[in-house]
Scaffold this active site. Structure first.
Site, short mmCIF file in Angstrom:
data_model
loop_
_atom_site.label_atom_id
_atom_site.label_comp_id
_atom_site.label_asym_id
_atom_site.label_seq_id
_atom_site.Cartn_x
_atom_site.Cartn_y
_atom_site.Cartn_z
N TYR A 92 -7.54 -3.14 -10.20
CA TYR A 92 -8.66 -3.52 -9.35
C TYR A 92 -9.95 -2.83 -9.80
O TYR A 92 -9.99 -1.62 -9.98
CB TYR A 92 -8.35 -3.13 -7.91
CG TYR A 92 -9.25 -3.70 -6.85
CD1 TYR A 92 -9.07 -4.99 -6.38
CD2 TYR A 92 -10.28 -2.95 -6.29
CE1 TYR A 92 -9.87 -5.51 -5.38
CE2 TYR A 92 -11.09 -3.46 -5.30
CZ TYR A 92 -10.89 -4.75 -4.85
OH TYR A 92 -11.69 -5.27 -3.86
N SER A 187 -0.77 -1.94 -10.60
CA SER A 187 -1.63 -2.08 -9.42
C SER A 187 -2.01 -3.55 -9.23
O SER A 187 -1.15 -4.40 -9.08
CB SER A 187 -2.84 -1.17 -9.55
OG SER A 187 -3.49 -1.01 -8.30
N GLN A 188 -3.31 -3.88 -9.23
CA GLN A 188 -3.68 -5.30 -9.14
C GLN A 188 -3.01 -6.10 -10.25
O GLN A 188 -2.53 -7.21 -10.04
CB GLN A 188 -5.19 -5.46 -9.24
CG GLN A 188 -5.65 -6.92 -9.27
CD GLN A 188 -7.14 -7.06 -9.48
OE1 GLN A 188 -7.88 -7.25 -8.53
NE2 GLN A 188 -7.60 -6.95 -10.72
N ASP A 273 2.37 7.34 -3.36
CA ASP A 273 1.29 6.40 -3.61
C ASP A 273 0.74 5.86 -2.30
O ASP A 273 1.41 5.12 -1.59
CB ASP A 273 1.82 5.25 -4.48
CG ASP A 273 0.72 4.31 -4.95
OD1 ASP A 273 -0.41 4.41 -4.47
OD2 ASP A 273 1.02 3.46 -5.82
N HIS A 302 -0.41 7.11 -7.28
CA HIS A 302 -0.61 5.79 -7.85
C HIS A 302 -0.48 5.79 -9.38
O HIS A 302 -0.28 4.74 -9.99
CB HIS A 302 -1.98 5.26 -7.44
CG HIS A 302 -2.16 3.78 -7.62
ND1 HIS A 302 -1.29 2.85 -7.11
CD2 HIS A 302 -3.12 3.06 -8.29
CE1 HIS A 302 -1.69 1.63 -7.43
NE2 HIS A 302 -2.79 1.73 -8.16
#
Length: 322
Positions: A92, A187-188, A273, A302
């Site tokens: 992101y 992640s994204q 996370d 994360h």
């Protein structure tokens, strides 16, 4: 950050009922049918990578609505045979950056397509090169809230479509074995990899680490971290919009895509996370419809397993794409 989510023994069994709209499959079938009207490749030109052992090309392909999406295509220098390929999606706020930044997959012997994220690139890294012409619908300033009141106008409808088209693009590029294509992301990017896994039926492998947009309603309830905090701030102002927002998000939830996946997958998760809470990752992993494994990093946030996890990914990927 201390442990804040469910204990690991509960996480390994966590498979919640995640709301899925009745027309979920039809919505995505119609979206992708519209996207394939135009040929996928727009432009492919050589790009200096400044890496002696990696050749690179600047690729433009037709994404959602035919919009031009930029990508870097890299491969081991001098190799002309058809190679297995990895399509990688970004986290992101990050853009594709410069062509020498992500040589890992090319150095491991794969063709590698790194997709730019439309309308992103201003938060981390060295920028992006793809605008988001459709980003005019009402919503918040960040990607996760653009067009949040309407599934048809939502930002992630466009980005997920771009990701599916990226797989089509890499298969159309020279020197790629179309039967050995994997998708990957953190992640994204991990959320996009899961979405593609549920929408493209003939992938060879899926690498998804700390995937965003999984079990979204729980994430919004238990974390104050970005980017989910953007949704919270939107609803704190637009108090009457909760039902519409829930409906829109239900069309992009990674759990629904995981239920439709057919390719083997490897997951990664850090138990501390707060960005993509562990229970949301396990919600998708535990409902993933195909063969899969998950690597857990109890003391990591994360960042997860970082280089340790990348080594596991490369070894697992080799067994799938050789």
């Amino acid at each position: 950050m201390a442990l804040f989510d469910l204990p690991l023994d509960q996480l390994r069994r966590y498979a919640p009922e995640v709301a899925e709209p009745a027309d979920f499959a039809d919505f995505w079938a119609a979206t992708l049918t519209t996207a394939t009207v135009k040929p996928v490749l727009i432009d492919v030109r050589p790009e200096p990578s400044d890496l002696a052992l990696v050749d690179c090309w600047d690729v433009t392909f037709a994404g959602f609505g035919g919009d031009p999406v930029r990508a870097w295509y890299s491969r081991p220098a001098g190799r002309t045979e058809a190679l297995p390929a990895v399509v990688e999606f970004l986290g992101y706020g990050r853009g594709r950056g410069l062509p020498h930044e992500r040589p890992t997959y090319a150095a491991a012997g794969y063709a590698h397509l790194l997709m730019d994220s439309r309308g992103q690139g201003g938060q981390y890294g060295t920028g992006g090169d793809t605008p988001d012409p459709g980003g005019t619908a009402y919503g918040g300033p960040g990607p996760v809230t653009r067009g949040l009141l309407d599934p048809a106008e939502y930002y992630y409808r466009r980005l997920i479509t771009d990701a599916v088209r990226a797989v089509e693009a890499v298969r159309a590029l020279p020197g790629v074995d179309p039967d050995r294509v994997a998708v990957a992301g953190n992640s994204q990017g991990g959320g996009l990899a899961l979405a593609v896994a549920g929408l493209v039926g003939d992938l060879a492998a899926v690498l998804t680490t700390a995937p965003f947009l999984c079990h979204i309603q729980r994430a919004v309830e238990i974390t104050d971290a970005e980017p989910y905090a953007e949704i919270v701030r939107f609803l704190a102002i637009h108090r009457e919009a909760e039902d519409a927002v829930r409906r829109t998000l239900s069309y992009v939830d990674g759990v629904s895509f995981a239920r439709r996946a057919t390719a083997p997958a490897q997951f990664g998760v850090g138990l501390r996370d707060t960005v993509c809470p562990p229970s949301t990752v396990f919600a998708a992993a535990n409902q993933y419809a195909a063969e899969h494994e998950i690597h857990v990093y109890p003391f990591n946030h994360h960042e997860g397993g970082e280089a340790v996890h990348v080594r596991r990914q490369l070894r697992w990927l080799r067994s799938r794409l050789s």
